[in-house]
Design a protein around this motif. Structure first.
Motif, PDB file in Angstrom:
ATOM      1  N   GLY A   1     -54.794 -41.654   2.052  1.00  0.00           N
ATOM      2  CA  GLY A   1     -54.509 -42.098   3.415  1.00  0.00           C
ATOM      3  C   GLY A   1     -55.241 -43.344   3.827  1.00  0.00           C
ATOM      4  N   TYR A   2     -55.424 -44.311   2.923  1.00  0.00           N
ATOM      5  CA  TYR A   2     -56.156 -45.528   3.264  1.00  0.00           C
ATOM      6  C   TYR A   2     -55.183 -46.666   3.593  1.00  0.00           C
ATOM      7  CZ  TYR A   2     -54.933 -46.977  -1.469  1.00  0.00           C
ATOM      8  OH  TYR A   2     -54.227 -47.293  -2.598  1.00  0.00           O
TER       9      TYR A   2
ATOM     10  N   GLY B   1     -69.134 -44.293   6.921  1.00  0.00           N
ATOM     11  CA  GLY B   1     -68.522 -43.157   6.241  1.00  0.00           C
ATOM     12  C   GLY B   1     -67.076 -43.502   5.993  1.00  0.00           C
ATOM     13  N   TYR B   2     -66.355 -42.613   5.358  1.00  0.00           N
ATOM     14  CA  TYR B   2     -64.936 -42.912   5.175  1.00  0.00           C
ATOM     15  C   TYR B   2     -64.078 -41.927   5.954  1.00  0.00           C
ATOM     16  CZ  TYR B   2     -64.766 -39.492   1.205  1.00  0.00           C
ATOM     17  OH  TYR B   2     -64.824 -38.385   0.392  1.00  0.00           O
ATOM     18  N   ASP B   3     -62.993 -42.462   6.484  1.00  0.00           N
ATOM     19  CA  ASP B   3     -62.066 -41.663   7.279  1.00  0.00           C
ATOM     20  C   ASP B   3     -61.103 -40.927   6.359  1.00  0.00           C
ATOM     21  OD1 ASP B   3     -63.167 -42.592   9.666  1.00  0.00           O
ATOM     22  OD2 ASP B   3     -61.807 -44.308   9.750  1.00  0.00           O
TER      23      ASP B   3
ATOM     24  N   THR C   1     -61.068 -49.220 -11.183  1.00  0.00           N
ATOM     25  CA  THR C   1     -59.995 -48.237 -11.266  1.00  0.00           C
ATOM     26  C   THR C   1     -59.165 -48.217  -9.993  1.00  0.00           C
ATOM     27  OG1 THR C   1     -61.302 -46.843 -12.741  1.00  0.00           O
ATOM     28  CG2 THR C   1     -59.478 -45.789 -11.570  1.00  0.00           C
ATOM     29  N   PHE C   2     -59.845 -48.180  -8.833  1.00  0.00           N
ATOM     30  CA  PHE C   2     -59.106 -48.069  -7.578  1.00  0.00           C
ATOM     31  C   PHE C   2     -58.281 -49.324  -7.317  1.00  0.00           C
ATOM     32  CE2 PHE C   2     -58.374 -47.057  -3.103  1.00  0.00           C
ATOM     33  CZ  PHE C   2     -58.144 -45.702  -3.209  1.00  0.00           C
ATOM     34  N   GLN C   3     -58.793 -50.463  -7.719  1.00  0.00           N
ATOM     35  CA  GLN C   3     -58.037 -51.696  -7.559  1.00  0.00           C
ATOM     36  C   GLN C   3     -56.766 -51.655  -8.398  1.00  0.00           C
ATOM     37  OE1 GLN C   3     -60.138 -55.321  -8.708  1.00  0.00           O
ATOM     38  NE2 GLN C   3     -59.231 -56.355  -6.965  1.00  0.00           N
ATOM     39  N   GLN C   4     -56.885 -51.166  -9.628  1.00  0.00           N
ATOM     40  CA  GLN C   4     -55.706 -51.058 -10.489  1.00  0.00           C
ATOM     41  C   GLN C   4     -54.693 -50.076  -9.920  1.00  0.00           C
ATOM     42  OE1 GLN C   4     -58.274 -50.380 -14.125  1.00  0.00           O
ATOM     43  NE2 GLN C   4     -56.680 -51.623 -15.071  1.00  0.00           N
ATOM     44  N   LEU C   5     -55.175 -48.929  -9.427  1.00  0.00           N
ATOM     45  CA  LEU C   5     -54.265 -47.946  -8.853  1.00  0.00           C
ATOM     46  C   LEU C   5     -53.576 -48.489  -7.599  1.00  0.00           C
ATOM     47  CD1 LEU C   5     -56.440 -44.735  -9.230  1.00  0.00           C
ATOM     48  CD2 LEU C   5     -54.280 -45.185 -10.391  1.00  0.00           C
ATOM     49  N   SER C   6     -54.326 -49.216  -6.775  1.00  0.00           N
ATOM     50  CA  SER C   6     -53.766 -49.737  -5.526  1.00  0.00           C
ATOM     51  C   SER C   6     -52.696 -50.791  -5.771  1.00  0.00           C
ATOM     52  CB  SER C   6     -54.883 -50.336  -4.662  1.00  0.00           C
ATOM     53  OG  SER C   6     -55.825 -49.344  -4.317  1.00  0.00           O
TER      54      SER C   6
END
Length: 204
Positions: free
Chosen positions: A44-45, A105-107, A120-125
């Motif tokens: 949900g980002y 914090g993160y929502d 990793t998250f950059q590749q997934l995004s």
């Protein structure tokens, strides 16, 4: 340094009672190719989150999920298996110590959190189909008190093998949505012991 709200080392002790129920630990492993850690809601980002300013050596690390009453009360990424002598906020890059750090914090909007590596998250995004999010959503709905992982093969687009590493570990976030902080434990020598995201399920 700041005082953590509770003693996380004690809280992660297996078998600690909580609200009349026994706590347990679900455990898996996470590969961090750069050591730049991201903790976020993977479903949900709006924009890919910044990694924490606290960086660790690239490697393979243990992830512990504290399960209380079939809910994830906290998630811990273990860097050194030693007690923490002090705690500090895990701060995303771009946030300075001060008033902003107090609320950092993160929502969570989709009822989940994760640990992963910035690379990793950059590749997934950048995945236009976001099929990995659908897979996570289905797995999280089924495994409500355990980890859901994405292996390296799903990010690289290559067939996996028996030794495929987990590059993202996701988990349900306590009772659902909210803003959740992550703490960094350090030894008396200043070395990072762990990152703990607290989902605010207390045992008092």
């Amino acid at each position: 340094m700041q005082e953590a709200p509770i003693d996380y080392d004690e809280r992660f002790a297996v078998g600690k009672a909580a609200d009349g129920e026994r706590s347990s630990i679900e455990r898996t492993w996470l590969s961090l190719p750069t050591g730049r850690i991201v903790a976020t809601d993977p479903l949900g980002y709006d924009d890919p989150p910044a990694p924490f300013v606290q960086v660790v050596p690239p490697g393979r690390y243990r992830v512990d999920l504290l399960v209380t009453g079939r809910r994830i009360a906290a998630a811990r990424l273990v860097i050194r298996d030693e007690p923490a002598a002090s705690w500090e906020r895990a701060l995303p890059e771009g946030i300075l110590y001060g008033s902003d750090a107090e609320v950092a914090g993160y929502d969570v909007n989709a009822g989940a959190g994760c640990f992963t590596d910035e690379q990793t998250f950059q590749q997934l995004s950048e995945d236009p189909g976001l099929d990995w999010q659908l897979t996570l959503l289905e797995d999280l709905a089924w495994m409500r008190d355990g980890p859901t992982v994405i292996p390296r093969s799903e990010v690289d687009g290559c067939p996996g093998d028996e030794g495929d590493e987990n590059v993202l570990v996701a988990f349900p976030s306590g009772e659902g949505g909210g803003t959740y902080r992550t703490w960094v434990g350090r030894t008396g020598r200043g070395e990072i012991t762990c990152f703990v995201t607290d989902f605010l399920l207390r045992d008092e």
